[in-house]
Design an enzyme around this catalytic site. Structure first.
Site, PDB file in Angstrom:
ATOM      1  N   MET A 197       3.212  33.398  35.640  1.00  0.00           N
ATOM      2  CA  MET A 197       3.546  33.935  36.673  1.00  0.00           C
ATOM      3  C   MET A 197       5.008  34.024  37.321  1.00  0.00           C
ATOM      4  O   MET A 197       5.921  34.919  37.564  1.00  0.00           O
ATOM      5  CB  MET A 197       2.678  34.195  37.836  1.00  0.00           C
ATOM      6  CG  MET A 197       3.084  35.178  39.152  1.00  0.00           C
ATOM      7  SD  MET A 197       2.091  34.679  40.493  1.00  0.00           S
ATOM      8  CE  MET A 197       2.958  35.708  41.700  1.00  0.00           C
ATOM      9  N   ASP A 214      -1.953  30.262  23.071  1.00  0.00           N
ATOM     10  CA  ASP A 214      -2.130  30.669  24.533  1.00  0.00           C
ATOM     11  C   ASP A 214      -3.010  31.784  24.545  1.00  0.00           C
ATOM     12  O   ASP A 214      -2.892  32.901  24.286  1.00  0.00           O
ATOM     13  CB  ASP A 214      -0.663  31.418  24.900  1.00  0.00           C
ATOM     14  CG  ASP A 214      -0.424  31.357  26.563  1.00  0.00           C
ATOM     15  OD1 ASP A 214      -1.623  31.339  27.108  1.00  0.00           O
ATOM     16  OD2 ASP A 214       0.489  30.987  27.118  1.00  0.00           O
ATOM     17  N   HIS A 265      -0.970  27.682  26.734  1.00  0.00           N
ATOM     18  CA  HIS A 265      -0.371  28.071  28.132  1.00  0.00           C
ATOM     19  C   HIS A 265       0.577  27.070  28.656  1.00  0.00           C
ATOM     20  O   HIS A 265       1.502  27.282  29.197  1.00  0.00           O
ATOM     21  CB  HIS A 265      -1.100  28.685  29.079  1.00  0.00           C
ATOM     22  CG  HIS A 265      -0.414  29.644  29.839  1.00  0.00           C
ATOM     23  ND1 HIS A 265       0.449  30.651  29.551  1.00  0.00           N
ATOM     24  CD2 HIS A 265      -0.805  30.042  31.183  1.00  0.00           C
ATOM     25  CE1 HIS A 265       1.063  31.290  30.549  1.00  0.00           C
ATOM     26  NE2 HIS A 265       0.139  30.889  31.581  1.00  0.00           N
TER      27      HIS A 265
END
Length: 285
Positions: A111, A234, A263
């Site tokens: 994010m 991921d 990730h």
């Protein structure tokens, strides 16, 4: 992008040690080393602690490494508002302004990549030299007319309703291993503890903000060199949906793919990620 228009937030400044005042929020930050500044922006549910392995390595290469905790995360305050991308991008601007960073390298994860892109859209690149995006959630992960391979928004809403707001500790326990495959139990405990210290409202609202983001046009407008590091394993930001599309949209981009990484590649593939970041930063000199 130097002429980006934005309603400027209240002037930011440092007050107590390791604290930046930015409007209604106190942002905790750590600042290690001397030299060209590198500013790290954490992923969802993570805080500045998560960047320790990168900061230790890069500060030893004559770089100034700075990381801060997003509002509602880590040691920063929880103002009960401001978990939209515009406000979070303005928080990045507050850190850059308060510390008077110039020619800064912005490094984001997950994010945090969305927040960095929105910062550049709102504030321009006058203070930014390069950008590195690790496991980005850009340009968007949600099913839409422009993203036919995206994730059904109903599934994301279901996660928030039945897991995040119902039994978040259990969800973390079940999902931390795919985030850092092969990591030991203590590493998993450490990551879980970081996530559990976050404001639940921040986690919920940030998740909504990422779901709603569609940043294709913003990526096309980036005017600084960009490095994208992605893991083929991921599951949080599937490669074809995120990193591959991001790299195709950014005008000046280098894509590095780690075939056996997920990730959390900056925690499981520390040496490789650090080497790529250092090579990228040095390429500007």
């Amino acid at each position: 992008m130097h002429n980006a228009h934005t309603s400027r937030p209240a002037r930011a400044y440092t007050s107590a040690p390791n604290t930046i005042i930015a409007g209604d929020v106190n942002l905790y930050y750590r600042d290690w080393g001397r030299g060209r500044p590198v500013l790290f922006v954490s992923g969802w549910s993570m805080c500045s602690d998560s960047w320790g392995y990168q900061m230790m390595a890069l500060q030893r290469q004559d770089l100034r490494c700075i990381a801060f905790d997003r509002r509602g995360h880590g040691r920063s305050s929880d103002p009960g508002r401001g978990y939209d991308l515009d406000t979070l991008a303005d928080d990045i601007a507050a850190v850059i302004e308060a510390l008077d960073l110039r020619d800064v390298v912005l490094v984001g994860h997950s994010m945090g990549c969305n927040e960095i892109v929105r910062y550049l859209t709102r504030h321009g690149s006058a203070r930014v030299g390069q950008v590195a995006l690790l496991g980005p959630m850009t340009p968007g992960v949600t099913l839409s007319a422009t993203n036919p391979e995206g994730i059904d928004p109903a599934l994301l809403e279901q996660f928030r309703a039945t897991q995040l707001l119902h039994d978040f500790p259990r969800w973390i326990e079940e999902n931390v291993e795919p985030f850092v495959p092969g990591a030991g139990p203590r590493m998993c405990d450490w990551l879980a503890q970081m996530a559990l210290q976050c404001s639940l409202q921040a986690l919920h609202d940030c998740h909504v903000a990422v779901q709603a983001s569609d940043m294709g046009a913003e990526l096309e407008a980036l005017d600084v060199p960009v490095l994208v590091i992605a893991g083929m394993l991921d599951v949080s930001a599937p490669f074809a949906l995120t990193a591959r599309r991001t790299a195709a949209l950014v005008p000046d981009c280098r894509l590095v793919v780690l075939e056996d990484a997920a990730h959390g590649m900056f925690l499981t593939h520390v040496e490789r990620v650090n080497a790529e970041l250092l090579e990228f930063v040095r390429a500007a000199g």
